[in-house]
Structures are given as C-alpha cells and as structure tokens.
Design an enzyme around this catalytic site. Sequence first.
Site, PDB file in Angstrom:
ATOM      1  N   TRP A  33      67.290  29.907  89.946  1.00 16.28           N
ATOM      2  CA  TRP A  33      67.918  29.544  91.007  1.00 16.28           C
ATOM      3  C   TRP A  33      68.238  27.834  90.946  1.00 16.28           C
ATOM      4  CZ3 TRP A  33      66.201  25.667  94.388  1.00 16.28           C
ATOM      5  CH2 TRP A  33      66.590  25.783  95.676  1.00 16.28           C
ATOM      6  N   LYS A  54      58.333  15.192 104.201  1.00 15.01           N
ATOM      7  CA  LYS A  54      57.367  16.346 103.847  1.00 15.01           C
ATOM      8  C   LYS A  54      57.424  17.466 104.976  1.00 15.01           C
ATOM      9  CE  LYS A  54      54.135  14.971 100.698  1.00 15.01           C
ATOM     10  NZ  LYS A  54      53.833  16.308 100.029  1.00 15.01           N
ATOM     11  N   GLU A  96      53.056   2.781  81.024  1.00 13.02           N
ATOM     12  CA  GLU A  96      52.568   4.013  81.101  1.00 13.02           C
ATOM     13  C   GLU A  96      53.796   5.142  80.466  1.00 13.02           C
ATOM     14  OE1 GLU A  96      52.420   5.152  85.447  1.00 13.02           O
ATOM     15  OE2 GLU A  96      51.300   3.154  85.517  1.00 13.02           O
ATOM     16  N   ARG A 109      64.593  20.545  92.744  1.00 13.61           N
ATOM     17  CA  ARG A 109      63.587  19.828  92.256  1.00 13.61           C
ATOM     18  C   ARG A 109      61.921  20.600  92.383  1.00 13.61           C
ATOM     19  NH1 ARG A 109      60.689  14.996  89.683  1.00 13.61           N
ATOM     20  NH2 ARG A 109      58.978  15.663  90.481  1.00 13.61           N
ATOM     21  N   CYS A 110      61.521  21.116  91.017  1.00 17.02           N
ATOM     22  CA  CYS A 110      60.287  21.926  91.185  1.00 17.02           C
ATOM     23  C   CYS A 110      59.233  21.027  90.388  1.00 17.02           C
ATOM     24  CB  CYS A 110      60.702  23.123  90.257  1.00 17.02           C
ATOM     25  SG  CYS A 110      62.056  23.777  90.551  1.00 17.02           S
ATOM     26  N   ASP A 124      45.592   4.011  91.341  1.00 17.66           N
ATOM     27  CA  ASP A 124      46.789   4.572  92.323  1.00 17.66           C
ATOM     28  C   ASP A 124      46.402   5.708  93.256  1.00 17.66           C
ATOM     29  OD1 ASP A 124      48.470   2.762  91.252  1.00 17.66           O
ATOM     30  OD2 ASP A 124      49.207   4.195  89.807  1.00 17.66           O
ATOM     31  N   GLU A 170      49.675  11.632 102.594  1.00 18.98           N
ATOM     32  CA  GLU A 170      50.465  12.828 102.910  1.00 18.98           C
ATOM     33  C   GLU A 170      49.388  13.901 103.177  1.00 18.98           C
ATOM     34  OE1 GLU A 170      52.638  12.564  99.190  1.00 18.98           O
ATOM     35  OE2 GLU A 170      51.467  14.429  98.419  1.00 18.98           O
ATOM     36  N   HIS A 217      63.761   2.087  94.973  1.00 19.79           N
ATOM     37  CA  HIS A 217      64.459   3.423  94.703  1.00 19.79           C
ATOM     38  C   HIS A 217      66.048   3.199  94.672  1.00 19.79           C
ATOM     39  CE1 HIS A 217      60.499   3.675  96.791  1.00 19.79           C
ATOM     40  NE2 HIS A 217      60.555   4.948  96.021  1.00 19.79           N
TER      41      HIS A 217
HETATM   42  N1  GLN Z   1      51.501   3.368  88.694  1.00 22.91           N
HETATM   43  C1  GLN Z   1      52.401   4.465  89.143  1.00 22.91           C
HETATM   44  C2  GLN Z   1      53.752   3.913  88.628  1.00 22.91           C
HETATM   45  O1  GLN Z   1      54.005   2.596  88.517  1.00 22.91           O
HETATM   46  C3  GLN Z   1      52.510   4.614  90.515  1.00 22.91           C
HETATM   47  C4  GLN Z   1      53.379   5.579  90.909  1.00 22.91           C
HETATM   48  C5  GLN Z   1      53.455   5.912  92.217  1.00 22.91           C
HETATM   49  O2  GLN Z   1      53.066   5.057  93.278  1.00 22.91           O
HETATM   50  N2  GLN Z   1      53.692   7.121  92.815  1.00 22.91           N
HETATM   51  O3  GLN Z   1      54.695   4.887  88.274  1.00 22.91           O
END
Ligand code: GLN
Length: 759
Positions: free
Chosen positions: A21, A113, A484, A515-516, A599, A605, A694
């Site tokens: 899909w 959500k 990271e 998106r999965c 974090d 949520e 974003h």
């Molecule tokens: N430390 C994570 C990052 O910088 C935090 C991501 C998040 O808040 N969803 O990607």
Amino acid sequence: MGTTWTNSNLGYPRLGENREWKRALESYWGEKISKDDFLKEMKELRLGYLQKQRDAGVSFIPAGDFSFYDHILDTALMFGFIPERFQGEPDSLTTYFNMARGTDKAPACEMTKWFNTNYHYIVPEIGDITPVLKENKPLHDYKEAKEELDIDTRPVLIGPFTFLKLSKGYDSSEFETKLDELLPLYVKVLQQLQEAGASWVQIDEPSLVPTLTKEDLRFVQKTYDTFAREIPEMSIMLQTYFEGIEYYEDITALPVEGIGLDFVHGLEKNKAALEKHGFPKDKTLGVGVIDGRNIWRADLKEKEALLKKIDEAAPEADKVIQPSCSLLHVPVTKTLETKLDGILYGALSFADEKLKEITTLTDRMNGGSAEQALDENQKALQVFAETYRQQSADLTKQREALPSERDLPFAERQKYQDEKWELPLLPTTTIGSFPQTKEVRVARQQFRKGEKSPAAYQEFVRGKIKEWIDIQEDIGLDVLVHGEFERNDMVEFFGEKLNGFAFTSFGWVQSYGSRCVKPPVIYDDVTFAEPMTVEESRYAQSLTDKPVKGMLTGPVTILNWSFERDDIPRRETAFQIAVALSQEVQALEEAGIDMIQVDEPAVREGLPLKREEWNEYLDWSVLAFRLATSNVKPSTQIHTHMCYSEFQDMIESIRALDADVISIETSRSHGELIESFETAVYDKGIGLGVYDIHSPRIPSVEEMKDMIDRALQVLPADLFWINPDCGLKTRNTPETIDSLKNMVQAARESRESRKLPTS
Ligand code: GLN
Ligand code: ZN
C-alpha cells in the site's frame, strides 16, 4: 442464555504484508505509476483484505475502513469540507492528496494524534463551509465488495459527533448548528447504503470515551434519535473504543441496534457498568475482547472466562466477539517473522492471527470445542511465561536502592553547577541531532547489511562527530552535542542495546499517510547490558573544551513508542527502563560526561484519555524520569527536552521532573506559552525554542531576538537558555549552520542589550 455468538472485525490494516500500500502510494506521488494503475492496485489490495477476512471466518466484515491516506480525511471530503486553498482542482484525488500533503502554495491540513494511539489523522477544517454529500465512499466500497466478491459487508462510518469533535475551524458554541447541517447528509449516506442492501452499519464514536459533558450527551442523543427516526430499518452498531464509555446508561439506551464496547482498554470501567446496569435485551453487544492495539497473543482460556461473565451480565442480548478497536494499529501477520526466537514468536498475534483468535472464541462460545487451537494457545503462552517474564527480585531491589531525588535541591545544585560550567548568561545549545544526510543513512545501511565493517562504520561516525564539533565551535555555541549520527531512531537505538527488546522484520504499522513505524517489542524484563552512548560522547568531549551533552531517550518515551508487555502494568516497565538508564547515566558520569540530556518527547501523548487518570500517569512518569536521573553528583547538570507546546496543563509535572534545564518546543505558539509563565513560575533552567526546525526557512537574528525579549519579560535571564525547538536531523547542513549562526548572534545581541557579560 442460549443466544448465539457471532463475530466481527472493526477495521483491517491498510499497509499490506509487505507494505504494498505504501509503495503504491509513493509510486503514484512520485509519478512512477499512472492514476489508473494506482487505483487498480488499491482495489486489488482492498479486495484482498476482504477476502482474507472472509477466509478467516469473520461474520461482520467492515467496508469503508480502507483509505488512501486517512479515514477522517475521507469523511471530510465526502461531506465537501475542502478548505478554499485546495479548491479548483479538477480531480478529486489531487484535492485529496493536496489536503493531506500540502502544495507549494497551500500548506497541508493539520495532522494530529488519533486519541492516545500513534496513528495521526488529518484535522478537518469546518470554517464557513456548508457541507454537501460529494461522494458516498462507504457505499462505493459496500457495492464493490458485493459485486466483486459477493461479500455482504458492514460499512463503517465515523460518527458525526466524533467527526465534529475532531474538527477545527468553528467555535464550540456552533457545535449544534454544525451538527444540524451534517445530520441530513449522514441520513442520506445511510439511506443509500440501505437501498444498496446493507442491513447493518458500524458507526464509530470514539469521542464517547474521553470525559464528556451533559451537553455532549445531548448532541449524541440528538444524532441517534435522528437516525432512528429517519432510517428506522437500518441497524446501527454504535462502536466505541480505547476506554470505557461515559454515561453508560444513557448510551446503552440510545435508539440503536447495537453498542460496541472495549473490554481490553476499557475493561474495568465497561465491565463494572455492564454488571451494575445490565444491557438492553433487544440490542446487540459488541464485545471487544481481543486487543487491537498490541501484538500479544490472547490467553483464550482467560478470554473465554471473561466472555462467560459478560454473558451472565447480558444473558438475552445477541453478542458479537470482536477486536477492542480497528486492527489498523497492529501489523498484518506474524507468519513473515522468520528471524524471531520461536518462543517469542509463539506468543505473538498480529491482525490475521487476532482474527483467528476471534473465530476460535466464537466457536467455543457456541459450544464447539476448538480443542486443538486452545491447547496450542495455552502451551505457547505457558512456555513463553516460563522462559521470559519471570520478574526477577533483583530488579525490584535495584530500583529500591536507587534514589528518586537529587541530593540537593535545585537552588543549591545550581551553585555547584555555575561554578563547574562557567557558562555565559543566556547559554546557547541545540537539542541533540544534526542533519541525517543521505551520506549518514547510506553508511548505516551498509553497516547493517555487513557491507561496512563495524570498525569502518565507527570511523565514519567519528568523522561526522569531529566535523560537527568543529562546526559548533565555529558557530560559537556554548554547549555542544555529538550529533546522534549513530542513531536511526531515538527509541530503536536504545532498544537494540538494552535487554528485553525484540525487533520484528515486518511489524509495520501506519503512523500517518504512507509513513509507517516498526515499534520495538518489549517482551521481557528490561535490563542494562553495557554502556550504549559512552563511546561517542567521550570521543566528542575529547575534541573540545566546551561541554558536550550526553544524550539519552527517557523511560516514558521508550515505553510509549514500543509495543509494551501486557502482563505487568506499564508503569513497571517504565521503572525497569529507568533503572537501566540510570546505569547509563552512571557510566557517562564515570567517563567524565557530566551534562546529560534525557529526552521525553512522548510524555504528553501518553496522557490517558480520561482526565481523572492523568495524575496517576504523570506521577509514575515523573518517578521513572527521576529514577533514571537522580543518582548523580550535584554538579552534574541534567537536561530534558519535550517537543510540544501545550504543556500548561501539566506544568506541575514538568517541574516535578526536577531537571536542571528543560527545553521545550514553543516557536509556533510562543504567545500562549509566555502567557502561561505569567501565572506559573518556573524556577529552573529553561529553553523555549527560539526557532521552528520543522521549516527549511532560516530565521533572522531580529525575530529570534524578539522571541528572547518576549520570554525574558516573564522568565529570569539567569535561567534562560537559547536553543532551536527540536532536533535538527531533518534539516540540511547549510540551513542548519546558517540558522544556528543567527541564533548565536541573537543571543549575543540580547546579552549586550541587557548589559550581560558576553562570552
Ligand atoms: N535528541 C533528539 C534529537 O535531537 C530529540 C528528538 C525529539 O525531541 N523528538 O533528535
Ligand atoms: Zn523535540
């Protein structure tokens, strides 16, 4: 007794066993297949799913649950709720995807959500639009199933009450007006279904489970009174899920032919109400006993006992055995999982297996023995329980030995920390991740496939860390991060390194659109195996004199983004993860990493749907965080990050985390947030994101200075941090560098204008 038991499914996963899909959608969006081919493929999938459900022996098979993107978006389009910015497309499929995904000119509709699941729906925009019936989608799917497969399905609709509750763009005082406009259109939809031969419909009203007002109840009554009056012959199964219902007596008295209740996630509440008030004998009871949101095999003996109890409480009603909610929230079939440990495999049940559980139970309740199926079920679960899930006493001891409170209160720790870190006022930092470029993703894939040796991959990651430590020094940030680069996902990374987690090969579920996600499976006690992040952090710190934050994902986020155990309370699992993380925190401290960020983006949520349960959840969430982070020196600075802005209603809990510094996503709702600080004092370090990560747009120095000024009207300058509002992994390198340069400049100018010392 003596009524017969039937069964139903409430919704089937859209993705397909191999995510066909998703592939069809993305091929169509990428113009790799034509619209005709796309529609043809979707139809094949849709019919295939119906056939599978018929073969499984399901009596009431849903139609209309299938969607090209999201069922709430389907409903919005069905009633013509097309915001002006999307109007004028000749082709309704284009309109549909434009609303979901946005265009150059028109930003996408908001996505949010779906209750407390990880599915996201498109928020309908009501505005001034007068609804019209554009196309009867359930009718299309109903007829198709009948013509192509000769299956008499039970069409599914999202109910008008829930649809409006989930929509935006109108004032709550207009609810009834909006409802009045919508009801005749729903009636038309139902009439057309009836004319086509449908005798039952499933109308989903999950909005009946969050805390309801009396007024809400009146709207619901009005809705179902209207349907009963206008289309008396249509049988309606009013379906609820995710929790126990409010106003049980009123809801069960509605003029509908069936009520579907969740006896998994709303077990206590629904069962207590049923036992207390009984159930109308002329209605059908939808009995949701198979968990539609988790991947564990049901204990059929236990479920049978539950069904018997339910039968005693509603002896005369017809009963339908069903999943607790749509199976949208679980993967399709476990039969593809050839790499899992056999004992774990035996304890799993995905959508297809759940349908079998349902038919087995139906058979049992109708007097069949289904002996083999039952035996197999009991044996598999027994071996699983004996092999795993033996809570070791050690874990409890470890937890009890851990402090859940720092040695000193914040005001006193602060002195040690100021002395140790010597940061300028308004220190600048980032949230953790830097761009996950194609180069990074390719290197990881090669490593996973064995095309890159572990040593070569580690060299690559080190190279990236070095590159970005240099960049951060150049930009002039005060507190650095390693970036990271070694992580694909902030939960999977830790799951792979902790004991107690398993990873499926095909366990995908839809998160939004195409998106999965493939949530890790927590199947056993979670314990610490070996340091997970120390290598990278230590290396990064060795390259600079500035502090580098260690970076961990918190216990509640790891829990909320995994398939959790169903044999112990969620809080227990959160505590286990917390204990394991506290060992990582220790290992970081021992390696000289004394600034550590944990974090918790997913705390909010996970809030229960019912307000009265919030406190309990927040209390254990806070405790889990504190177990993970309290066993440190006073000079060690604990940071946390949460990515949402609506936290006014849980500020007490955020304070109770007792983190030395918190960063919160706020750039999109700065005004509201600042306001909340006028009434609630926050007395620890805090960074309100000064720009929105974003968007690819590079924020100017001026606008960020402005954000800082506004924040400093209500927050003390000596506790304020300057950072973007979330991790930067989705941005590209030039955007990231330019934005951060501006951010650092904004910090400098803010310090100067306040005559604060500049670094
Ligand atoms: N430390 C994570 C990052 O910088 C935090 C991501 C998040 O808040 N969803 O990607
Ligand atoms: Zn975030």
